[in-house]
Write an enzyme that holds these catalytic residues in place. Structure first.
Site: not given
Ligand code: GBH
Length: 479
Positions: A73, A118, A163, A305, A307, A373
């Site tokens: 991707r 993105h 996102e 996505n 996490y 993701e």
């Molecule tokens: C993804 O977002 C992105 O698509 C990707 O580009 C990125 O590299 C990857 O995550 C890893 O981070 O900083 O405490 O405000 C994932 C969803 C939502 C995760 C916002 C981080 C920030 C929280 N993201 N979150 S904060």
């Protein structure tokens, strides 16, 4: 026990890896601008060079092959293809670059999944109002049609926008992503709205103009944490959990998969808060009009996505300010037993992915799901022997297996974030998500496989089926 032809992938995005920010006629994007301002990014780093994938693509391809991926991707840089954002001027060298990437992948039997957007809006379009301006939807649609036309003979899996939640909230509410605005409680909803309109226009364009011939599938990648009540027996905690899911997953998935409009919970929370604060005028959450493209049904699969997980309880409603956090009104708690890895937001509850997949099946009409993701990072001294991340991938993929086998979720693929260490937005290069280590102090930007990369390759070779396995077998028989 993964389904036949399950997609085993890894993901990257253009700004995070390519570098070449001014190479061969590329226009600037909002991330170029943002990173060149002082104080925006960790140690004032930027991705002018990043992994230099614009020059070193063939090194990336080596990594893809070493893992044995069936899918890769990547995202296209809008400003590399259309330097001023419009189809008035096409940058042929940008087209050549992505043609080579796509053709090289296919030559190795790796299917590309391509994201159109993105986070990296052409700066010229930002100067005209960017995602806050309703006209952006048509500009995006033109860009999307250009990409379908140019690459769609070979690309069969498309993501329009990655996102929208992150673009809207981090870019316009928190101001920690480009364009760095903090217009609390207002602009994020407008931006999310225009992203949905833009996505829907592009989906309709594909559906009417390209689907019959190209036979691909189009979706948008929706990010969400898994949320569960802090106290499962407490009614207020359960309501707060529903609110949390509505404001993250539901914000974009509910309109696309269920009703064509935002979740009722979200609209009523926002309107109630407006009233409480004496904010007059139209709902801060925009309404779709009859002139807008139909939003319902504009996804051919669910792209998730995922996490991390959170426990939730009500926020107490005491913040007397206009902000998304007041609208959501909840407090998030990380269970201390969930492993963390150095960034404050990423705690792994391995059960969270399985639960979220089950929730998606039940709430969004049992769609085909690609996990576009998922990953776990390291911060600080580099460990090539990243045992914790090996465990992470093993336990997470086991949860995906359970979601398929025991809960009957129609999961079609899994993409690890990320193929290699790269520019982690506001955290710069301090946070490493790669399956390959990148030595950013080395002029050659050498890529070296982590133990987790080897582990993932092992998992893939054990499970991959379909044409990939057949071809491998055929090769073996010939040699
Ligand atoms: C993804 O977002 C992105 O698509 C990707 O580009 C990125 O590299 C990857 O995550 C890893 O981070 O900083 O405490 O405000 C994932 C969803 C939502 C995760 C916002 C981080 C920030 C929280 N993201 N979150 S904060």
């Amino acid at each position: 026990m993964f389904p036949r032809d399950f997609a085993w992938g890894a993901a990257t995005s253009a700004y995070q890896i390519e570098g070449g920010w001014q190479a061969d006629g590329k226009g600037p994007s909002i991330w170029d601008t943002f990173c060149h301002e002082k104080g925006r990014v960790y140690a004032d780093q930027n991705a002018d060079m990043a992994c230099d994938s614009y020059k070193l693509w063939e090194k990336d391809l080596e990594c893809v092959k070493q893992l044995g991926l069936t899918h890769y991707r990547l995202s296209l840089s809008w400003a590399r293809l259309l330097p001023d954002g419009t189809t008035q001027h096409v940058n042929d060298r940008g087209v050549q670059y992505y043609n080579k990437v796509i053709n090289d992948l296919l030559a190795c039997d790796v299917s590309p999944m391509v994201t159109l957007y993105h986070f990296d809006l052409p700066q010229t379009l930002q100067d005209q109002g960017g995602w806050k301006s309703p006209g952006i939807a048509t500009l995006f649609d033109n860009y999307a049609k250009f990409c379908f036309q140019t690459f769609g003979d070979r690309v069969k899996l498309w993501i329009t926008i990655n996102e929208p939640y992150v673009c809207a909230k981090l870019g316009y509410e928190d101001g920690i992503h480009a364009p760095g605005l903090k217009e609390k409680g207002i602009s994020a909803y407008v931006v999310g709205h225009n992203m949905l309109r833009a996505h829907a226009m592009a989906w309709h364009s594909y559906n009417c103009l390209y689907r019959a011939k190209q036979k691909g599938a189009v979706s948008l990648a929706i990010n969400s944490d898994w949320f569960e009540p802090l106290n499962p027996g407490c009614r207020e905690d359960i309501a707060a959990t529903e609110r949390a899911l509505a404001f993250a997953l539901g914000w974009f998935a509910w309109p696309v998969f269920v009703t064509g409009d935002y979740p009722g919970i979200m609209r009523s929370a926002i309107d109630a808060e407006s009233k409480k604060l004496g904010y007059n005028g139209a709902s801060r959450l925009p309404c779709f009009s009859k002139d807008d493209p139909a939003i319902l049904g504009t996804a051919d699969f669910f792209a998730l996505n995922y996490y991390t997980s959170r426990k939730v309880k009500p926020g107490g409603g005491c913040k007397q300010v206009l902000a998304m956090s007041s609208d959501r009104d909840l407090e998030e708690v990380i269970d201390p037993s969930w492993p963390i890895c150095g960034v404050s937001w990423l705690a792994v509850g391995p059960h969270g992915l399985r639960n979220l997949l089950k929730y998606i099946k039940d709430t969004f009409r049992n769609p085909a799901v690609y996990i576009t993701e998922n990953g776990f990072c390291q911060v600080g001294p580099v460990h090539i022997e990243d045992v914790q991340r090996c465990e992470f991938y093993k336990s997470t993929i086991l949860e995906v297996d359970r979601a398929i086998q025991e809960d009957g979720v129609d999961v079609r693929g899994y993409f690890a974030w990320s193929l290699m260490d790269n520019f982690e937005w506001a955290d710069g290069f301090s946070v490493r998500f790669g399956l390959f280590h990148v030595d950013f102090s080395d002029a050659a930007l050498r890529r070296t496989v982590y133990r987790s990369g080897k582990e993932y390759a092992k998992i893939i070779s054990k499970h991959k089926t379909g044409k990939w396995k057949c071809q491998q077998l055929a090769k073996k028989q010939h040699s």
